[in-house]
Design a protein around this motif. Sequence first.
Motif, PDB file in Angstrom:
ATOM      1  N   ASP A  84       0.871  -1.073   0.045  1.00  0.00           N
ATOM      2  CA  ASP A  84       0.022   0.047   0.107  1.00  0.00           C
ATOM      3  C   ASP A  84       0.806   1.467  -0.186  1.00  0.00           C
ATOM      4  O   ASP A  84       0.511   2.349  -0.795  1.00  0.00           O
ATOM      5  N   ALA A  85       1.882   1.285   0.946  1.00  0.00           N
ATOM      6  CA  ALA A  85       2.769   2.429   0.863  1.00  0.00           C
ATOM      7  C   ALA A  85       3.424   2.649  -0.457  1.00  0.00           C
ATOM      8  O   ALA A  85       3.635   3.726  -0.980  1.00  0.00           O
ATOM      9  N   ALA A  86       3.858   1.448  -1.226  1.00  0.00           N
ATOM     10  CA  ALA A  86       4.601   1.621  -2.372  1.00  0.00           C
ATOM     11  C   ALA A  86       3.509   2.162  -3.516  1.00  0.00           C
ATOM     12  O   ALA A  86       3.995   2.890  -4.248  1.00  0.00           O
ATOM     13  N   ARG A  87       2.462   1.961  -3.351  1.00  0.00           N
ATOM     14  CA  ARG A  87       1.377   2.667  -4.248  1.00  0.00           C
ATOM     15  C   ARG A  87       1.577   3.932  -4.063  1.00  0.00           C
ATOM     16  O   ARG A  87       1.715   4.897  -5.188  1.00  0.00           O
ATOM     17  N   TYR A  88       1.474   4.675  -2.856  1.00  0.00           N
ATOM     18  CA  TYR A  88       1.537   5.926  -2.728  1.00  0.00           C
ATOM     19  C   TYR A  88       2.785   6.628  -3.273  1.00  0.00           C
ATOM     20  O   TYR A  88       2.874   7.731  -3.755  1.00  0.00           O
ATOM     21  N   VAL A  89       4.082   5.975  -2.919  1.00  0.00           N
ATOM     22  CA  VAL A  89       5.232   6.395  -3.265  1.00  0.00           C
ATOM     23  C   VAL A  89       5.308   6.444  -4.705  1.00  0.00           C
ATOM     24  O   VAL A  89       5.753   7.460  -5.340  1.00  0.00           O
ATOM     25  N   HIS A  90       4.796   5.539  -5.487  1.00  0.00           N
ATOM     26  CA  HIS A  90       4.675   5.450  -7.010  1.00  0.00           C
ATOM     27  C   HIS A  90       3.774   6.743  -7.457  1.00  0.00           C
ATOM     28  O   HIS A  90       4.217   7.315  -8.566  1.00  0.00           O
ATOM     29  N   PHE A  91       2.762   6.952  -6.846  1.00  0.00           N
ATOM     30  CA  PHE A  91       2.026   8.144  -7.224  1.00  0.00           C
ATOM     31  C   PHE A  91       2.761   9.235  -7.097  1.00  0.00           C
ATOM     32  O   PHE A  91       2.529  10.281  -8.096  1.00  0.00           O
ATOM     33  N   PHE A  92       3.292   9.545  -5.750  1.00  0.00           N
ATOM     34  CA  PHE A  92       3.977  10.893  -5.399  1.00  0.00           C
ATOM     35  C   PHE A  92       5.275  11.242  -6.459  1.00  0.00           C
ATOM     36  O   PHE A  92       5.395  12.191  -6.872  1.00  0.00           O
ATOM     37  N   ALA A  93       5.845   9.909  -6.726  1.00  0.00           N
ATOM     38  CA  ALA A  93       6.791  10.107  -7.839  1.00  0.00           C
ATOM     39  C   ALA A  93       6.512  10.523  -9.277  1.00  0.00           C
ATOM     40  O   ALA A  93       7.253  11.279  -9.636  1.00  0.00           O
ATOM     41  N   MET A  94       5.451   9.963  -9.409  1.00  0.00           N
ATOM     42  CA  MET A  94       4.665  10.454 -10.610  1.00  0.00           C
ATOM     43  C   MET A  94       4.449  11.951 -10.793  1.00  0.00           C
ATOM     44  O   MET A  94       4.730  12.606 -11.627  1.00  0.00           O
ATOM     45  N   ALA A  95       3.874  12.224  -9.756  1.00  0.00           N
ATOM     46  CA  ALA A  95       3.315  13.951  -9.448  1.00  0.00           C
ATOM     47  C   ALA A  95       4.727  14.549  -9.568  1.00  0.00           C
ATOM     48  O   ALA A  95       4.602  15.648 -10.251  1.00  0.00           O
ATOM     49  N   ALA A  96       5.647  14.311  -8.816  1.00  0.00           N
ATOM     50  CA  ALA A  96       7.061  15.073  -8.931  1.00  0.00           C
ATOM     51  C   ALA A  96       7.626  15.156 -10.458  1.00  0.00           C
ATOM     52  O   ALA A  96       7.903  16.226 -10.930  1.00  0.00           O
ATOM     53  N   ILE A  97       7.340  13.976 -11.085  1.00  0.00           N
ATOM     54  CA  ILE A  97       7.749  13.950 -12.644  1.00  0.00           C
ATOM     55  C   ILE A  97       6.899  15.083 -13.354  1.00  0.00           C
ATOM     56  O   ILE A  97       7.409  15.761 -14.287  1.00  0.00           O
ATOM     57  N   VAL A  98       5.619  14.882 -13.044  1.00  0.00           N
ATOM     58  CA  VAL A  98       4.519  15.662 -13.717  1.00  0.00           C
ATOM     59  C   VAL A  98       5.039  17.305 -13.580  1.00  0.00           C
ATOM     60  O   VAL A  98       5.007  17.995 -14.483  1.00  0.00           O
ATOM     61  N   ILE A  99       5.292  17.295 -12.151  1.00  0.00           N
ATOM     62  CA  ILE A  99       5.504  19.017 -11.876  1.00  0.00           C
ATOM     63  C   ILE A  99       6.892  19.305 -12.459  1.00  0.00           C
ATOM     64  O   ILE A  99       6.845  20.417 -13.257  1.00  0.00           O
ATOM     65  N   PHE A 100       7.616  18.435 -12.696  1.00  0.00           N
ATOM     66  CA  PHE A 100       9.129  18.737 -13.381  1.00  0.00           C
ATOM     67  C   PHE A 100       8.761  19.033 -14.866  1.00  0.00           C
ATOM     68  O   PHE A 100       9.273  20.231 -15.232  1.00  0.00           O
ATOM     69  N   LEU A 101       8.117  18.412 -15.435  1.00  0.00           N
ATOM     70  CA  LEU A 101       7.879  18.354 -16.778  1.00  0.00           C
ATOM     71  C   LEU A 101       7.000  19.596 -17.097  1.00  0.00           C
ATOM     72  O   LEU A 101       7.529  20.402 -17.937  1.00  0.00           O
TER      73      LEU A 101
END
Length: 175
Positions: A137-154
């Motif tokens: 469950d925690a890995a799902r959140y990590v996966h999501f937040f890492a995606m969000a960081a990449i989207v903000i970066f882009l």
Amino acid sequence: MLIMIGSGWRIYNESPLFPFIIPFEITLGHEFPGALLWHFAAMWLLVVNGIVYLALGILTGRFRRKYFPIRPREAVADFGAALRGHLSHDDLAVYNAVQKLFYVGAIVAGIVVILSGFSIWKPVQFQELTALFGGYDAARYVHFFAMAAIVIFLIVHIALAALVPKTLRAMLRGR
Ligand code: HEM
């Protein structure tokens, strides 16, 4: 990355982690199984590209030359200059401290999104990795937040590059 983000958003909509969903029009994969297929097909492209990119960056010394050292004082000064529109763009081959910080951050987020992706894809086979992220469950959140960081970066990266158009050309041509 764009395929992974688009299909990931469609996967997210099937079982949202937060009280919102992503507008279906900007997701990829049509139906949920289609999105999973996109996600698992494009991940090979991303992982192979990522390995080549990291290997070349490390072996040729490019990462060391271009991204380091990152000095906090310079990062603060360059950030202030960037906000006031005073950063120099004379030599695009030399990165300022804010750029260095963002680029290294994007690489780290890319590695985290891939590793957390593996840990939710095969939580039994990669159970040590999944445990490292604090469980499925925690890995799902990590996966999501890492995606969000990449989207903000882009978004920030492309917006800033658009302000200095010759950088877009350099990004695409590699020089
Ligand atoms: C090797 C790379 C990757 C693998 C193996 C992987 C695997 C997975 C898996 C198995 C799921 C489904 C999770 C679930 O059932 O809840 C998922 C969801 C998702 N993935 Fe990936 N992924 C990878 C890379 C990426 C990348 C690069 C991005 C975007 C930058 C991304 C964004 C997402 C998003 C937004 C979700 C939905 C989050 C959720 O609700 O759990 N993934 N991924």
